[in-house]
Design an enzyme around this catalytic site. Structure first.
Site, PDB file in Angstrom:
ATOM      1  N   GLY A 166       0.834  -1.212   0.000  1.00  0.00           N
ATOM      2  CA  GLY A 166       0.000   0.000   0.000  1.00  0.00           C
ATOM      3  C   GLY A 166       0.861   1.252   0.000  1.00  0.00           C
ATOM      4  O   GLY A 166       2.081   1.195  -0.186  1.00  0.00           O
ATOM      5  N   GLY A 190       7.578  -6.809  -6.814  1.00  0.00           N
ATOM      6  CA  GLY A 190       6.796  -7.727  -7.641  1.00  0.00           C
ATOM      7  C   GLY A 190       5.889  -7.022  -8.631  1.00  0.00           C
ATOM      8  O   GLY A 190       6.131  -5.862  -9.006  1.00  0.00           O
ATOM      9  N   THR A 219      10.083 -11.667  -6.912  1.00  0.00           N
ATOM     10  CA  THR A 219       8.961 -12.414  -6.339  1.00  0.00           C
ATOM     11  C   THR A 219       9.315 -13.886  -6.273  1.00  0.00           C
ATOM     12  O   THR A 219       9.823 -14.449  -7.243  1.00  0.00           O
ATOM     13  CB  THR A 219       7.659 -12.258  -7.155  1.00  0.00           C
ATOM     14  OG1 THR A 219       6.781 -13.334  -6.806  1.00  0.00           O
ATOM     15  CG2 THR A 219       7.877 -12.302  -8.647  1.00  0.00           C
ATOM     16  N   ASP A 221       7.080 -16.003  -6.058  1.00  0.00           N
ATOM     17  CA  ASP A 221       5.968 -16.682  -6.744  1.00  0.00           C
ATOM     18  C   ASP A 221       6.253 -16.915  -8.223  1.00  0.00           C
ATOM     19  O   ASP A 221       5.559 -17.689  -8.865  1.00  0.00           O
ATOM     20  CB  ASP A 221       4.691 -15.842  -6.639  1.00  0.00           C
ATOM     21  CG  ASP A 221       4.130 -15.843  -5.230  1.00  0.00           C
ATOM     22  OD1 ASP A 221       4.728 -16.499  -4.363  1.00  0.00           O
ATOM     23  OD2 ASP A 221       3.101 -15.185  -5.006  1.00  0.00           O
ATOM     24  N   GLU A 320      -0.636 -22.135  -1.495  1.00  0.00           N
ATOM     25  CA  GLU A 320      -1.605 -21.426  -0.642  1.00  0.00           C
ATOM     26  C   GLU A 320      -2.835 -20.925  -1.400  1.00  0.00           C
ATOM     27  O   GLU A 320      -3.909 -20.770  -0.839  1.00  0.00           O
ATOM     28  CB  GLU A 320      -0.937 -20.253   0.077  1.00  0.00           C
ATOM     29  CG  GLU A 320      -0.406 -19.222  -0.889  1.00  0.00           C
ATOM     30  CD  GLU A 320       0.190 -17.992  -0.239  1.00  0.00           C
ATOM     31  OE1 GLU A 320      -0.120 -17.711   0.917  1.00  0.00           O
ATOM     32  OE2 GLU A 320       0.965 -17.314  -0.926  1.00  0.00           O
ATOM     33  N   MET A 378       9.337 -19.040   6.017  1.00  0.00           N
ATOM     34  CA  MET A 378      10.725 -19.521   6.086  1.00  0.00           C
ATOM     35  C   MET A 378      11.383 -19.596   4.714  1.00  0.00           C
ATOM     36  O   MET A 378      12.595 -19.458   4.587  1.00  0.00           O
ATOM     37  CB  MET A 378      10.769 -20.899   6.742  1.00  0.00           C
ATOM     38  CG  MET A 378      10.516 -20.809   8.224  1.00  0.00           C
ATOM     39  SD  MET A 378      10.468 -22.416   8.946  1.00  0.00           S
ATOM     40  CE  MET A 378      12.132 -22.943   8.628  1.00  0.00           C
TER      41      MET A 378
END
Ligand SMILES: Nc1ncnc2c1ncn2[C@@H]1O[C@H](COP(=O)(O)OP(=O)(O)OP(=O)(O)O)[C@@H](O)[C@H]1O
Ligand SMILES: O=P(O)(O)OC[C@H]1O[C@](O)(CO)[C@@H](O)[C@@H]1O
Ligand SMILES: [Mg+2]
Length: 472
Positions: A166, A190, A219, A221, A320, A378
């Protein structure tokens, strides 16, 4: 070659045989008569031994390297690296570095190498660290960065500058850049961060400022498109092995043991997929891109039952972001967002553990022992491994070379193993996802021998929606 300016943001250059260069903006596109200077690297003894050290102006890198004899040459990106001429005098450079979004192994290495690159390669001496992400531009003090200060930060996880979600206020950020006299902005983050960087670049251009804006994609991801992979991804996959090994040891040591590991990956299942492929101990990998169901024929419960009967134990890896639709249906909860507007996910690992336990306990079907391991933070809060360290160094140096050469509004990235400058527009237009009709997902299915949990009809629908992802 014909130059086509589709808009102020896209700079396209057409060439022969279907060649297209998706070029990056340059300060001289909107500031006329900018002076240039010889690149100080030409006098640097370390680089003087390299024949043709400077990158040729016309060097570009193709996006697709698998071609047919009559294929068009296709999309290309500008090759990164030092240029013969630079657009900043060393003494005039006033750079700043900011890190935004979640943590990622290698952040400190990139910071270190930007600072050292600017000092040692280009002889500059003014580099500021912005404290705590985008909002640090307008509500925090800056940190002065020197090679001495950053000397051993690459051995630490996290970011020495701090980060946040944000707080992106374009006007306030560019006011701060202008007020401080900053002329090179290095932004590490990212997909959200790169969108913020694009907005900063556009505002700087609207104000006609001689400020280069360079993005360095981070990132774990790996959800940033175009590039081969993002830094920190390899380290995260390696660290995830420890959790999978533990899950395997726990599962193997008891009767009907199930080891369940939840790994990060909000919208993309790359970490789960690569950690599974690397481990070989995983029986089932569930990712956001591949829908699955629990009950009935071909469902997850049936597969668990089968695998336990065959092997006496099993390991499940779940990203997730997987199964969030099932979870929302079952919990009937409302959507929440973080400060950047990202969806806050429910804990699918905990939920699925409970569902599996409840299923096998029902009518005393089977006595199972399930161990749930959640190594979430982690895998991203650690320092980068050796290969990511080298990758981070090259990315940081490419960003410095690009900004010094006057390029702006670009993200550095590996395309087909070559360092390139990619326009922000291409980086922020979509997210990179695992394409479940690609070979890589098929390799995973054949390694785990899990069902695809999908009917051919659903596969067809997915095929229509998904385009091939960036290859890792
Ligand atoms: N569309 C956007 N325009 C401007 N700024 C944005 C936009 N999206 C996100 N940002 C800003 O970018 C910063 C980082 O965004 P976000 O929290 O989504 O993380 P990220 O960079 O995507 O990293 P990751 O998701 O990998 O942790 C935040 O400060 C956020 O305000
Ligand atoms: O808890 P945080 O810091 O908001 O971040 C969680 C998210 O950040 C990521 O690690 C990406 O940086 C995602 O995998 C994850 O969903
Ligand atoms: Mg993001």
């Amino acid at each position: 070659m014909g130059v086509l300016y589709a808009s102020t943001e896209m700079k396209l250059v057409n060439g022969e045989a279907g060649y297209l260069l998706e070029d990056v903006p340059h300060l001289s596109d909107y500031i006329p008569h900018l002076p240039t200077y010889p690149n100080p690297l030409q006098d640097n003894p370390a680089y003087s031994v390299v024949r043709q050290y400077f990158v040729h102006f016309d060097d570009t890198v193709p996006q697709k390297i698998v071609v047919h004899k009559d294929s068009p040459r296709g999309v290309h990106f500008r090759r990164a690296g030092p240029r013969q001429k630079v657009y900043f005098k060393s003494d005039d450079v006033h750079a700043c570095i900011v890190t935004c979004g979640g943590l990622c192994p290698g952040l400190n290495t990139v910071i270190r190498e930007i600072v050292c690159g600017l000092y040692h390669m280009y002889g500059t001496s003014k580099v500021l660290g912005i404290d705590g992400g985008y909002r640090g531009f307008y509500c925090k003090n800056t940190i002065s960065l020197t090679p001495k200060i950053v000397n051993d930060i690459h051995k630490r996880g996290g970011t020495i500058l701090g980060t946040s979600r944000g707080g992106h206020d374009t006007t306030k950020i560019v006011d701060s850049i202008e007020d401080r006299g900053i002329n090179q902005v290095y932004i590490i983050g990212g997909d959200g961060t790169q969108k913020g960087a694009a907005a900063i670049y556009q505002e700087i251009r609207n104000r006609g400022l001689k400020v280069a804006v360079a993005g360095i994609p981070k990132t774990i991801d790996n959800d940033i498109p175009v590039i081969d992979k993002s830094f920190g991804f390899d380290t995260a996959v390696e660290e995830a092995q420890r959790a999978i090994n533990a899950a395997h040891a726990e599962a193997e040591s008891v009767e009907n043991g199930i080891g369940l590991v939840k790994l990060m990956g909000r919208y993309s299942g790359f970490i789960a997929m690569y950690a599974t492929l690397a481990s070989r101990d995983v029986d089932c990998c569930l990712i956001p891109e591949s829908p699955f169901y629990l009950e009935g024929k071909g469902g997850l419960f049936e597969f668990i039952d089968k695998r336990l009967k065959e092997n006496g134990h099993m390991v499940i890896v779940i990203a997730e972001g997987a199964g969030q639709d099932l979870l929302n249906e079952s919990l009937q909860s409302i959507d929440e967002q973080d400060a950047s507007g990202n969806k806050l996910l429910k804990d699918v690992g905990l939920w699925i553990s409970q569902m599996i336990k409840a299923h096998f306990a029902k009518e005393n079907k089977l006595s199972i022992t399930l161990k749930y391991i959640d190594p979430t933070y982690m895998i991203r809060a650690i320092p980068s491994n050796a290969s990511d360290n080298v990758y981070c160094t090259l990315l940081a140096q490419s960003a410095v070379h690009g900004a010094m050469a006057g390029y702006t509004g670009f993200t550095v990235g590996l395309v087909n193993t070559r360092q390139t400058y990619i326009p922000f527009n291409r980086i922020i237009e979509k997210q990179n996802k695992v394409v479940i009709t690609d070979r890589m997902w098929a390799r995973l299915l054949s390694s785990t021998n899990q069902p695809s949990f999908m009917s051919p009809k659903v596969i067809n629908e997915v095929d229509k929606e998904q385009k091939p992802s960036t290859q890792l």
